[in-house]
Design an enzyme around this catalytic site. Sequence first.
Site, short mmCIF file in Angstrom:
data_model
loop_
_atom_site.label_atom_id
_atom_site.label_comp_id
_atom_site.label_asym_id
_atom_site.label_seq_id
_atom_site.Cartn_x
_atom_site.Cartn_y
_atom_site.Cartn_z
N ASP A 81 2.11 -3.44 3.40
CA ASP A 81 2.87 -2.58 2.49
C ASP A 81 2.50 -2.84 1.03
O ASP A 81 1.96 -3.89 0.68
CB ASP A 81 4.38 -2.86 2.63
CG ASP A 81 4.94 -2.39 3.97
OD1 ASP A 81 4.16 -1.97 4.83
OD2 ASP A 81 6.17 -2.46 4.13
N HIS B 34 2.18 -7.74 3.34
CA HIS B 34 1.99 -6.98 2.10
C HIS B 34 0.60 -7.23 1.55
O HIS B 34 0.17 -8.39 1.48
CB HIS B 34 3.05 -7.38 1.05
CG HIS B 34 4.45 -7.05 1.48
ND1 HIS B 34 5.14 -7.83 2.40
CD2 HIS B 34 5.27 -6.02 1.15
CE1 HIS B 34 6.32 -7.27 2.59
NE2 HIS B 34 6.44 -6.19 1.87
ZN LIG Z 1 7.63 -2.29 0.11
#
Ligand SMILES: [Zn+2]
Length: 356
Positions: free
Chosen positions: A162, A315
């Site tokens: 992400d 992430h």
């Molecule tokens: Zn996020």
Amino acid sequence: MSNAPITVSVNGNSIDLSGAKTVQAAFEAAGEPAKAGNLVDVEGATLEEGKGYQFSFAVNGQPGTDPTSPLKEGDAVVFSDGGDIEEESDSTDEPIPHETVDQGYGPIHMVDNPGADGVKTTKTGKISGKTVTQTTAEPQDRVYRRYYPDTGEDKVVALTFDDGPWDTSTAEILDILKANDAKATFFTVGNRIDDSTADLIKREVAEGHQVCTHTWDHAAGSGQGVNLSFMSKDEQREEITKGMKAISDVTGQEASKVIRSPGGNFPTEVWMNVEDLITAEIGWDIDTEDWRKPGSDAIAQAIKCATPGDVILMHDGGGDRSETVEALKEALPYLKKQGFRFITIDELMQYPKKDI
Ligand SMILES: [Zn+2]
């Protein structure tokens, strides 16, 4: 030849037909072997006896409706009593609204049944003057389904990243994925996609990864950073359409309709508001909590705990992701050695739903 008599079987008895050779003629020739139905009112009460259908019938086992149907030598006709005919009526239909239900658990969230309104019919008989209301179609629930994929014997996991694209870390992660024959899914933030990062998106696509939106600006417009719920209905939709457009502008292809909502906050109210824009919203089974920077060992440990069918949250953007990069260098070869393959969310969604 058409004038030659024929022999047919009527309710098991042989009958010769020499004139008309139709179902109706056989009925008469056999002495009317079934009783007519009645004319009934809208409640089913008899208005006039014998004014319904004269009979029902089947020829050689096939039910028929037209009494003028021709018969041929050897046909077997079975007559049974005629059905009732309902009086004429004036009727009005009203919808019965369908319900919305949430069902199940798991990282994949999709509308399982679109649902449909039912129909309630109110009719008033033209002879009897009686009024009845009936459900003529049952409503069907609209089902918002959360599920686990049933990957069976397949040792597959879906790596998800992400908050990118991000300088240095996105490219480093792509290198590690390539070295491990891994496909992953990137949930990108639309306003991070610009001239300086467009090549990263293109590279993700070129190397077989799935590129999805994580909204336009991570729902920052709500002032609460990670939650679409705090935005207006229009803003929620714009976050997604703008996020998808940012991707398609760069790739020249329609963006994936799979999304991940910021913070994973995706209550049913938001879902209902954006459901026509998406095919699925994706949560996770394993949260590596890499954004907290717990050290690369802790992140690697979390990844190594994967079981078949898991979606792993990581992430590639949103800050310094060097710990995530280090963790992947250790965890991916480890899982690969255990026989795992790394697949995209689209591929994961090809598996059937676990019935939980
Ligand atoms: Zn996020």
